[in-house]
Design an enzyme around this catalytic site. Structure first.
Site, PDB file in Angstrom:
ATOM      1  N   HIS A 126       0.839  -1.197   0.000  1.00 56.38           N
ATOM      2  CA  HIS A 126       0.000   0.000   0.000  1.00 56.38           C
ATOM      3  C   HIS A 126       0.877   1.252   0.000  1.00 56.38           C
ATOM      4  O   HIS A 126       2.078   1.179   0.241  1.00 56.38           O
ATOM      5  CB  HIS A 126      -0.879   0.034   1.259  1.00 56.38           C
ATOM      6  CG  HIS A 126      -2.087  -0.858   1.179  1.00 56.38           C
ATOM      7  ND1 HIS A 126      -2.042  -2.177   1.553  1.00 56.38           N
ATOM      8  CD2 HIS A 126      -3.354  -0.623   0.766  1.00 56.38           C
ATOM      9  CE1 HIS A 126      -3.238  -2.712   1.373  1.00 56.38           C
ATOM     10  NE2 HIS A 126      -4.056  -1.802   0.894  1.00 56.38           N
ATOM     11  N   LYS A 144      -0.616   4.944   4.625  1.00 56.40           N
ATOM     12  CA  LYS A 144      -1.511   4.002   5.315  1.00 56.40           C
ATOM     13  C   LYS A 144      -1.044   3.796   6.755  1.00 56.40           C
ATOM     14  O   LYS A 144       0.128   3.565   7.019  1.00 56.40           O
ATOM     15  CB  LYS A 144      -1.563   2.671   4.562  1.00 56.40           C
ATOM     16  CG  LYS A 144      -2.571   1.705   5.154  1.00 56.40           C
ATOM     17  CD  LYS A 144      -2.940   0.616   4.181  1.00 56.40           C
ATOM     18  CE  LYS A 144      -3.898  -0.385   4.798  1.00 56.40           C
ATOM     19  NZ  LYS A 144      -5.168   0.222   5.233  1.00 56.40           N
TER      20      LYS A 144
HETATM   21  P1  NAD Z   1      -7.496   9.548   5.637  1.00 61.77           P
HETATM   22  O1  NAD Z   1      -6.429   9.621   6.663  1.00 61.77           O
HETATM   23  O2  NAD Z   1      -7.300  10.207   4.315  1.00 61.77           O
HETATM   24  O3  NAD Z   1      -8.861  10.142   6.260  1.00 61.77           O
HETATM   25  C1  NAD Z   1      -9.331   9.821   7.545  1.00 61.77           C
HETATM   26  C2  NAD Z   1     -10.421  10.824   7.945  1.00 61.77           C
HETATM   27  O4  NAD Z   1     -10.975  10.434   9.216  1.00 61.77           O
HETATM   28  C3  NAD Z   1      -9.941  12.262   8.112  1.00 61.77           C
HETATM   29  O5  NAD Z   1     -10.907  13.138   7.548  1.00 61.77           O
HETATM   30  C4  NAD Z   1      -9.919  12.450   9.642  1.00 61.77           C
HETATM   31  O6  NAD Z   1     -10.143  13.786  10.019  1.00 61.77           O
HETATM   32  C5  NAD Z   1     -11.100  11.572  10.039  1.00 61.77           C
HETATM   33  N1  NAD Z   1     -11.060  11.136  11.457  1.00 61.77           N
HETATM   34  C6  NAD Z   1     -10.037  10.560  12.122  1.00 61.77           C
HETATM   35  N2  NAD Z   1     -10.395  10.291  13.389  1.00 61.77           N
HETATM   36  C7  NAD Z   1     -11.678  10.703  13.513  1.00 61.77           C
HETATM   37  C8  NAD Z   1     -12.614  10.697  14.586  1.00 61.77           C
HETATM   38  N3  NAD Z   1     -12.291  10.198  15.789  1.00 61.77           N
HETATM   39  N4  NAD Z   1     -13.852  11.172  14.350  1.00 61.77           N
HETATM   40  C9  NAD Z   1     -14.196  11.666  13.145  1.00 61.77           C
HETATM   41  N5  NAD Z   1     -13.354  11.702  12.085  1.00 61.77           N
HETATM   42  C10 NAD Z   1     -12.108  11.231  12.285  1.00 61.77           C
HETATM   43  O7  NAD Z   1      -7.792   7.995   5.451  1.00 61.77           O
HETATM   44  P2  NAD Z   1      -8.478   7.260   4.200  1.00 61.77           P
HETATM   45  O8  NAD Z   1      -7.454   6.910   3.177  1.00 61.77           O
HETATM   46  O9  NAD Z   1      -9.693   8.022   3.788  1.00 61.77           O
HETATM   47  O10 NAD Z   1      -8.875   5.871   4.878  1.00 61.77           O
HETATM   48  C11 NAD Z   1      -9.800   5.844   5.950  1.00 61.77           C
HETATM   49  C12 NAD Z   1      -9.929   4.399   6.430  1.00 61.77           C
HETATM   50  O11 NAD Z   1     -10.501   3.600   5.396  1.00 61.77           O
HETATM   51  C13 NAD Z   1      -8.590   3.718   6.795  1.00 61.77           C
HETATM   52  O12 NAD Z   1      -8.800   2.892   7.919  1.00 61.77           O
HETATM   53  C14 NAD Z   1      -8.280   2.872   5.563  1.00 61.77           C
HETATM   54  O13 NAD Z   1      -7.473   1.756   5.857  1.00 61.77           O
HETATM   55  C15 NAD Z   1      -9.674   2.454   5.172  1.00 61.77           C
HETATM   56  N6  NAD Z   1      -9.878   2.035   3.771  1.00 61.77           N
HETATM   57  C16 NAD Z   1     -10.819   1.079   3.582  1.00 61.77           C
HETATM   58  C17 NAD Z   1     -11.140   0.675   2.299  1.00 61.77           C
HETATM   59  C18 NAD Z   1     -12.248  -0.352   2.108  1.00 61.77           C
HETATM   60  O14 NAD Z   1     -12.566  -0.720   0.974  1.00 61.77           O
HETATM   61  N7  NAD Z   1     -12.857  -0.818   3.201  1.00 61.77           N
HETATM   62  C19 NAD Z   1     -10.500   1.233   1.200  1.00 61.77           C
HETATM   63  C20 NAD Z   1      -9.533   2.232   1.422  1.00 61.77           C
HETATM   64  C21 NAD Z   1      -9.248   2.630   2.724  1.00 61.77           C
END
Ligand code: NAD
Length: 235
Positions: free
Chosen positions: A143, A147
């Site tokens: 990744h 991440k």
């Molecule tokens: P990112 O870091 O770009 O965004 C995370 C967001 O969450 C930010 O806006 C942050 O402000 C917010 N946040 C953090 N803690 C918070 C809280 N306590 N309350 C409210 N908001 C909060 O991350 P991303 O790339 O968007 O990924 C987010 C998650 O999704 C990760 O865990 C990643 O591994 C996962 N992901 C899952 C899939 C899937 O298909 N399931 C695909 C890609 C990423």
């Protein structure tokens, strides 16, 4: 489905939350608001709220892509408000995952480490290989460098699908790789390799929105992305 154009709140305005918000309308949702602690900047006309408690009206569904603490908050809020929850956040500890279990006693909850149809097909294939006599397995997850969790949630889900086979996981963080997973299965005198390459992050956003449509109107309980992606029924 409860209505023609369900109202959606997206929790988290990072890479994934913004993509979900951008694709919501094309997937038949009305985007009510994007919720994140800090204003994420240009939102292309979408409403922003600094927290779930700042939402005036409860939506028909909430999609969460945050960090584990955000997912716990979303699970509690959805259970209290009677709002179905889809979460793609990875890296949850056992205690944090319990918040999802508790919410699922009140509302339908679908949590998945990966919303791509391809990875969910891969999970289904791995679960069907129990009779193959797999001796051991090696799994690689690659990744982008931003991440936060390693191994990836997808790698852990793929390994769990092979239980009780022992799986050695190698996680690499390189450049801007969206997500590559491969599993090499050692059989008797042969190796079977399955691999998945994500070409764009939008597959996860579209998948989460389609899984959300599928979840609407279902009874309270835990659901898996495989239940949606492979067209089967819930556990
Ligand atoms: P990112 O870091 O770009 O965004 C995370 C967001 O969450 C930010 O806006 C942050 O402000 C917010 N946040 C953090 N803690 C918070 C809280 N306590 N309350 C409210 N908001 C909060 O991350 P991303 O790339 O968007 O990924 C987010 C998650 O999704 C990760 O865990 C990643 O591994 C996962 N992901 C899952 C899939 C899937 O298909 N399931 C695909 C890609 C990423």
């Amino acid at each position: 489905m409860t209505q023609a154009r369900p109202r959606l709140v997206v929790h988290g305005a990072g890479r994934m939350g913004r993509l979900v918000a951008a694709a919501a309308s094309a997937e038949g949702f009305q985007l009510q608001a994007l919720v994140s602690r800090q204003h994420p900047g240009d939102l292309d006309g979408a409403q922003w709220r600094p927290g779930l408690d700042a939402l005036g009206t409860a939506p028909d569904l909430l999609i969460d892509f945050t960090l584990p603490s955000g997912t716990v908050a979303a699970a509690r809020w959805c259970a209290a408000q009677g709002v179905p929850l889809v979460s793609g956040t990875t890296g949850l500890e056992a205690l944090q995952a319990r918040a999802l279990e508790r919410a699922a006693t009140q509302v339908p909850v679908l949590h998945a480490a990966n919303f791509s149809p391809g990875v969910n097909a891969m999970l289904g294939v791995l679960e069907s290989l129990g009779g193959l006599g797999i001796r051991s397995a090696r799994l690689t997850d690659v990744h982008h460098i931003h991440k936060k969790d390693a191994p990836s949630g997808t790698a852990l889900a793929l390994a769990a699908a092979l239980a009780p086979v022992q799986v050695a996981i190698e996680s690499r963080r390189e450049g801007e790789v969206i997500g590559d997973h491969s599993v090499a299965l050692e059989l008797d005198g042969e190796t079977l390799t399955l691999a998945h390459h994500a070409e764009e992050r939008e597959i996860f956003a579209r998948g989460a929105l389609r899984a959300a449509r599928w979840l609407l109107g279902r009874p309270a309980g835990r659901y898996r992305a495989q239940d949606w992606a492979l067209g089967g029924e819930a556990d």
